[in-house]
Design a protein around this motif. Structure first.
Motif, PDB file in Angstrom:
ATOM      1  N   VAL A  30       0.921  -1.164   0.074  1.00 55.12           N
ATOM      2  CA  VAL A  30      -0.079   0.044   0.007  1.00 55.12           C
ATOM      3  C   VAL A  30       0.977   1.381   0.000  1.00 55.12           C
ATOM      4  CG1 VAL A  30      -1.805   1.384   1.390  1.00 55.12           C
ATOM      5  CG2 VAL A  30      -1.808  -1.316   1.164  1.00 55.12           C
ATOM      6  N   TRP A  31       0.914   1.980  -1.186  1.00 56.16           N
ATOM      7  CA  TRP A  31       1.816   3.373  -1.274  1.00 56.16           C
ATOM      8  C   TRP A  31       0.837   4.584  -0.600  1.00 56.16           C
ATOM      9  CZ3 TRP A  31       6.567   2.744  -1.882  1.00 56.16           C
ATOM     10  CH2 TRP A  31       6.844   1.718  -2.836  1.00 56.16           C
ATOM     11  N   LEU A  32       1.827   5.155   0.123  1.00 57.86           N
ATOM     12  CA  LEU A  32       1.136   6.516   0.443  1.00 57.86           C
ATOM     13  C   LEU A  32       2.000   7.772   0.020  1.00 57.86           C
ATOM     14  CD1 LEU A  32       0.824   5.660   4.355  1.00 57.86           C
ATOM     15  CD2 LEU A  32      -0.919   5.374   2.474  1.00 57.86           C
ATOM     16  N   ASN A  33       1.209   8.774  -0.361  1.00 56.04           N
ATOM     17  CA  ASN A  33       1.862   9.967  -0.990  1.00 56.04           C
ATOM     18  C   ASN A  33       2.642  10.670  -0.088  1.00 56.04           C
ATOM     19  OD1 ASN A  33       2.501  12.204  -2.590  1.00 56.04           O
ATOM     20  ND2 ASN A  33       0.627  12.511  -3.351  1.00 56.04           N
ATOM     21  N   SER A  34       3.806  10.509  -0.335  1.00 54.46           N
ATOM     22  CA  SER A  34       5.232  11.288   0.603  1.00 54.46           C
ATOM     23  C   SER A  34       4.871  12.782   0.828  1.00 54.46           C
ATOM     24  CB  SER A  34       6.417  11.066   0.254  1.00 54.46           C
ATOM     25  OG  SER A  34       6.895  11.195  -0.831  1.00 54.46           O
ATOM     26  N   ARG A  35       4.367  13.318  -0.119  1.00 56.44           N
ATOM     27  CA  ARG A  35       4.019  14.782  -0.045  1.00 56.44           C
ATOM     28  C   ARG A  35       3.119  15.275   1.036  1.00 56.44           C
ATOM     29  NH1 ARG A  35       1.978  18.329  -4.236  1.00 56.44           N
ATOM     30  NH2 ARG A  35       1.302  19.480  -2.584  1.00 56.44           N
ATOM     31  N   TYR A  36       2.543  14.233   1.669  1.00 58.08           N
ATOM     32  CA  TYR A  36       1.244  14.601   2.659  1.00 58.08           C
ATOM     33  C   TYR A  36       2.144  13.792   4.165  1.00 58.08           C
ATOM     34  CZ  TYR A  36      -1.981  15.602  -0.749  1.00 58.08           C
ATOM     35  OH  TYR A  36      -2.841  16.101  -1.915  1.00 58.08           O
ATOM     36  N   ARG A  37       3.305  13.499   4.068  1.00 62.46           N
ATOM     37  CA  ARG A  37       3.809  12.532   5.142  1.00 62.46           C
ATOM     38  C   ARG A  37       3.922  13.479   6.463  1.00 62.46           C
ATOM     39  NH1 ARG A  37       8.993   8.664   4.470  1.00 62.46           N
ATOM     40  NH2 ARG A  37       8.894   7.429   6.269  1.00 62.46           N
ATOM     41  N   ALA A  38       4.277  14.772   6.280  1.00 59.48           N
ATOM     42  CA  ALA A  38       4.510  15.548   7.527  1.00 59.48           C
ATOM     43  C   ALA A  38       3.076  15.997   8.142  1.00 59.48           C
ATOM     44  CB  ALA A  38       5.041  17.078   7.132  1.00 59.48           C
ATOM     45  N   LEU A  39       1.894  15.528   7.579  1.00 59.21           N
ATOM     46  CA  LEU A  39       0.780  15.819   8.334  1.00 59.21           C
ATOM     47  C   LEU A  39       0.506  14.683   9.173  1.00 59.21           C
ATOM     48  CD1 LEU A  39      -1.552  16.330   5.166  1.00 59.21           C
ATOM     49  CD2 LEU A  39      -0.639  18.136   6.756  1.00 59.21           C
ATOM     50  N   PHE A  40       1.097  13.419   9.117  1.00 60.47           N
ATOM     51  CA  PHE A  40       1.031  12.334   9.950  1.00 60.47           C
ATOM     52  C   PHE A  40       2.247  12.003  10.815  1.00 60.47           C
ATOM     53  CE2 PHE A  40      -3.184  11.743   8.112  1.00 60.47           C
ATOM     54  CZ  PHE A  40      -3.237  12.211   6.894  1.00 60.47           C
ATOM     55  N   ALA A  41       3.291  12.619  10.526  1.00 56.48           N
ATOM     56  CA  ALA A  41       4.634  12.303  11.032  1.00 56.48           C
ATOM     57  C   ALA A  41       5.442  13.693  11.098  1.00 56.48           C
ATOM     58  CB  ALA A  41       5.458  11.321  10.332  1.00 56.48           C
ATOM     59  N   PRO A  42       4.772  14.554  11.832  1.00 54.44           N
ATOM     60  CA  PRO A  42       5.414  16.099  11.840  1.00 54.44           C
ATOM     61  C   PRO A  42       6.700  16.251  12.328  1.00 54.44           C
ATOM     62  CG  PRO A  42       3.849  15.636  13.684  1.00 54.44           C
ATOM     63  CD  PRO A  42       3.827  14.446  12.523  1.00 54.44           C
ATOM     64  N   ASP A  43       7.116  15.200  13.090  1.00 50.37           N
ATOM     65  CA  ASP A  43       8.580  15.142  13.746  1.00 50.37           C
ATOM     66  C   ASP A  43       9.607  14.574  12.894  1.00 50.37           C
ATOM     67  OD1 ASP A  43       7.138  14.594  17.125  1.00 50.37           O
ATOM     68  OD2 ASP A  43       7.678  16.678  15.901  1.00 50.37           O
ATOM     69  N   GLY A  44       9.144  14.201  11.685  1.00 54.02           N
ATOM     70  CA  GLY A  44      10.082  13.658  10.822  1.00 54.02           C
ATOM     71  C   GLY A  44       9.948  12.082  10.526  1.00 54.02           C
ATOM     72  N   GLY A  45      10.136  11.676   9.226  1.00 55.35           N
ATOM     73  CA  GLY A  45       9.485  10.191   8.930  1.00 55.35           C
ATOM     74  C   GLY A  45      10.478   9.141   9.514  1.00 55.35           C
ATOM     75  N   SER A  46       9.747   8.047   9.665  1.00 57.49           N
ATOM     76  CA  SER A  46      10.881   6.818   9.925  1.00 57.49           C
ATOM     77  C   SER A  46       9.951   5.616   9.238  1.00 57.49           C
ATOM     78  CB  SER A  46      10.953   6.606  11.296  1.00 57.49           C
ATOM     79  OG  SER A  46       9.963   6.305  12.057  1.00 57.49           O
ATOM     80  N   LEU A  47      10.505   4.334   9.308  1.00 60.10           N
ATOM     81  CA  LEU A  47       9.900   3.392   8.756  1.00 60.10           C
ATOM     82  C   LEU A  47       8.625   3.103   9.242  1.00 60.10           C
ATOM     83  CD1 LEU A  47      10.390   0.793   6.752  1.00 60.10           C
ATOM     84  CD2 LEU A  47      11.338  -0.470   8.742  1.00 60.10           C
ATOM     85  N   ASN A  48       8.543   3.208  10.592  1.00 57.42           N
ATOM     86  CA  ASN A  48       7.393   2.743  11.193  1.00 57.42           C
ATOM     87  C   ASN A  48       6.564   3.945  11.591  1.00 57.42           C
ATOM     88  OD1 ASN A  48       7.800  -0.102  10.954  1.00 57.42           O
ATOM     89  ND2 ASN A  48       9.339   0.144  12.694  1.00 57.42           N
ATOM     90  N   ASP A  49       6.534   5.103  11.162  1.00 59.81           N
ATOM     91  CA  ASP A  49       5.890   6.288  11.432  1.00 59.81           C
ATOM     92  C   ASP A  49       4.297   6.003  11.239  1.00 59.81           C
ATOM     93  OD1 ASP A  49       7.085   8.270   8.534  1.00 59.81           O
ATOM     94  OD2 ASP A  49       5.882   6.485   8.680  1.00 59.81           O
ATOM     95  N   ALA A  50       3.698   7.152  11.898  1.00 55.82           N
ATOM     96  CA  ALA A  50       2.225   7.282  11.417  1.00 55.82           C
ATOM     97  C   ALA A  50       1.505   6.070  11.774  1.00 55.82           C
ATOM     98  CB  ALA A  50       1.983   7.678  10.022  1.00 55.82           C
ATOM     99  N   PRO A  51       1.609   5.269  13.107  1.00 56.84           N
ATOM    100  CA  PRO A  51       1.020   4.086  13.090  1.00 56.84           C
ATOM    101  C   PRO A  51      -0.524   3.955  13.146  1.00 56.84           C
ATOM    102  CG  PRO A  51       1.880   5.236  15.466  1.00 56.84           C
ATOM    103  CD  PRO A  51       2.502   5.939  14.293  1.00 56.84           C
ATOM    104  N   VAL A  52      -1.202   5.068  13.368  1.00 59.87           N
ATOM    105  CA  VAL A  52      -2.754   5.065  13.693  1.00 59.87           C
ATOM    106  C   VAL A  52      -2.989   4.878  11.953  1.00 59.87           C
ATOM    107  CG1 VAL A  52      -4.735   6.361  14.128  1.00 59.87           C
ATOM    108  CG2 VAL A  52      -2.886   6.216  15.890  1.00 59.87           C
ATOM    109  N   LEU A  53      -2.564   5.737  11.333  1.00 61.03           N
ATOM    110  CA  LEU A  53      -2.814   5.947   9.776  1.00 61.03           C
ATOM    111  C   LEU A  53      -2.532   4.649   9.245  1.00 61.03           C
ATOM    112  CD1 LEU A  53      -3.669   7.500   7.253  1.00 61.03           C
ATOM    113  CD2 LEU A  53      -1.240   8.099   6.981  1.00 61.03           C
ATOM    114  N   LYS A  54      -1.533   4.002   9.339  1.00 64.23           N
ATOM    115  CA  LYS A  54      -1.125   2.905   8.811  1.00 64.23           C
ATOM    116  C   LYS A  54      -1.946   1.484   9.232  1.00 64.23           C
ATOM    117  CE  LYS A  54       3.485   4.122   7.645  1.00 64.23           C
ATOM    118  NZ  LYS A  54       5.152   3.971   7.853  1.00 64.23           N
ATOM    119  N   ALA A  55      -2.411   1.483  10.576  1.00 68.59           N
ATOM    120  CA  ALA A  55      -3.346   0.519  11.109  1.00 68.59           C
ATOM    121  C   ALA A  55      -4.603   0.622  10.337  1.00 68.59           C
ATOM    122  CB  ALA A  55      -3.307   0.566  12.727  1.00 68.59           C
TER     123      ALA A  55
END
Length: 500
Positions: free
Chosen positions: A432-457
């Protein structure tokens, strides 16, 4: 800043004797007697006999006899002095210099101490609550009678050396005229005492470092009576853990200190002694178990670090780092509960195990075991296993809720996509691909492999079924188009609302 030049005189302010009236106000009969047993242990005793003596089925006298080192006159005077601070070693259970007086006057009006130390003259001391609360008066008793009490002690615990504590004019006992009620009260107190001592000293009892017995008999008839031994009650005495990953050590850090918290999860539906204690259910014993020199100071309770609930009844935590008592944990004189300092609350909230498990994850794991055992099991269709991009704790929880089909796993990853899209489903690659241009909305402190756990769940729960067929059917394709359209618009609206 103080100025020593303004001092004109130094005076000693003795405590008001009236404070005696409040001594032991928070002691139950069980905690008071446990405090006396502490003194026996500190004196090196291996045997303690507790005698609940009655007259017409009413409790009138309590005796605690031990085979410890005993006391000479100097030590006996110190023991009867309120607040006397002897030199406590790290292995001592005594702490405040108040235990003997507080435990005794919480339940009786007259305290008598008989003691014999090797090579010393036997001693006897007596303080009466009424006199003591006026002027701290203590009576010195006959050495000959003290020697006789030593002979009695040998009959009971096998040694003339040791100490006998005697409470007379017992106050907190059944006062009614109904003999059956008196017997019922005494039976309840005996059961509560046996349970309390059994769990409080369970480690010492289990390894035979200490033997305790309790006898109930009429005054004057008890000398030759044989007490019933106290059996250890282990609050962690389950045969198989309720969760395969527990017990687990978490470490709470406060400043330079590091305190170990050993977290246990009892098996669900337990109904054995140890889980329940005495007449109380196991639900009432969730929380912290704090040990000092193998003596249990706190029997459950979350100490304001968590809220007790039925779903958490399987969760128990051992804290036995004596270095925590003082700077992080404050003990009251009755040893009936401990207060966690704010710095320790903060440290517990941030405590972690080596695998990253935190304190509240532990609570959630205990809740799951309880809820899973009590819910009506529904058959759920096996699902594709979640893998890269989903946090380990989330994957673990999904694995407890769902069984997995053999073979492939699904990943959730970020990549650059057109601004009108938020996700895409790559069926052949199981991504499942997610658009990285919106990543900061769900991982405001910087992204990581397992970021945005609620969204991904949420996206895993939404999409996993489309990867479980042999191919994408027309219905699957229509669902994917729906997700892309709605979530793409939602992401753009989210970005606009946050002013990104």
């Amino acid at each position: 800043m103080t100025n020593s030049n303004d001092v004109v005189e130094r005076i000693k302010l003795a405590p008001d004797a009236g404070l005696v009236k409040s001594l032991g106000a928070n002691h139950t009969l069980e905690s008071a007697i446990a405090d006396l047993v502490d003194n026996s242990i500190d004196a090196g005793a291996s045997r303690v006999s507790i005698r609940l003596l009655t007259s017409d089925d009413r409790l009138t006298q309590v005796e605690v006899l031990d085979n410890g080192r005993g006391m000479d006159a100097v030590a006996a005077n110190a023991a009867m002095t309120i607040g006397h601070q002897r030199d406590y070693s790290d292995s001592d259970l005594g702490h405040f210099g108040m235990g003997l007086k507080a435990s005794s006057f919480g339940h009786s009006d007259v305290l008598t101490v008989w003691s014999t130390q090797h090579g010393a003259t036997p001693v006897g001391r007596r303080i009466r609550r009424a006199d003591f609360s006026r002027d701290f008066t203590c009576e010195v008793l006959s050495a000959d009678v003290a020697a006789e009490r030593g002979v009695d002690r040998q009959v009971v615990v096998g040694s003339q050396e040791g100490t006998s504590i005697v409470w007379t004019d017992v106050r907190n006992a059944y006062r009614g005229r109904n003999r059956d009620e008196a017997r019922s009260w005494l039976s309840a107190r005996n059961n509560a005492l046996r349970s309390h001592l059994g769990v409080t000293f369970h480690r010492l009892l289990a390894v035979k470092r200490l033997e305790i017995d309790v006898l109930i008999d009429e005054v004057g008839e008890a000398l030759t009576g044989i007490g019933v031994p106290i059996l250890p009650i282990d609050p962690f005495g389950y045969s198989i853990s309720g969760h395969p990953e527990y017990p687990k050590d978490l470490f709470a850090k406060a400043g330079d200190a590091r305190v170990k918290l050993t977290c246990h999860i009892w098996p669900a539906k337990s109904d054995v002694t140890g889980f329940r204690i005495g007449a109380k259910s196991g639900e009432q014993f969730q929380g912290f178990y704090i040990y000092r020199n193998d003596r249990l100071l706190q029997i459950g309770g979350w100490s304001e670090t968590a809220t007790p609930s039925a779903a958490r009844q399987l969760a128990r935590v051992v804290l036995e780092d004596t270095g925590a008592i003082g700077p992080f944990v404050t003990m009251n004189p009755e040893k009936s509960g401990l207060k966690f300092e704010p710095i320790f609350h903060d440290a517990i909230n941030k405590a972690e195990a080596s695998d990253g498990t935190g304190f509240f994850t532990f609570l959630q794991d205990a809740e799951f075991v309880y809820i899973d055992a009590n819910k009506r099991r529904r058959r759920r269709k096996p699902a594709i296993r979640p893998d890269k991009g989903i946090a380990p704790a989330v994957r673990k929880r999904i694995g407890r809720e769902l069984s997995f089909i053999d073979g492939d796993a699904v990943n959730v990853k970020w990549k650059r996509m057109p601004s009108s899209e938020f996700l895409d489903v790559d069926y052949p690659a199981k991504v499942v691909w997610l658009n990285s241009r919106y990543r900061a909305l769900f991982a405001p402190d910087g992204g990581s492999l397992n970021d945005a756990p609620v969204l991904k769940a949420l996206l895993y729960l939404l999409t996993h079924h489309v990867f479980e067929g042999q191919h994408l059917g027309s219905r699957d394709k229509d669902e994917i188009a729906l997700w892309k359209s709605v979530l793409g618009a939602a992401a753009a609206a989210e970005e606009h609302m946050r002013g990104k």
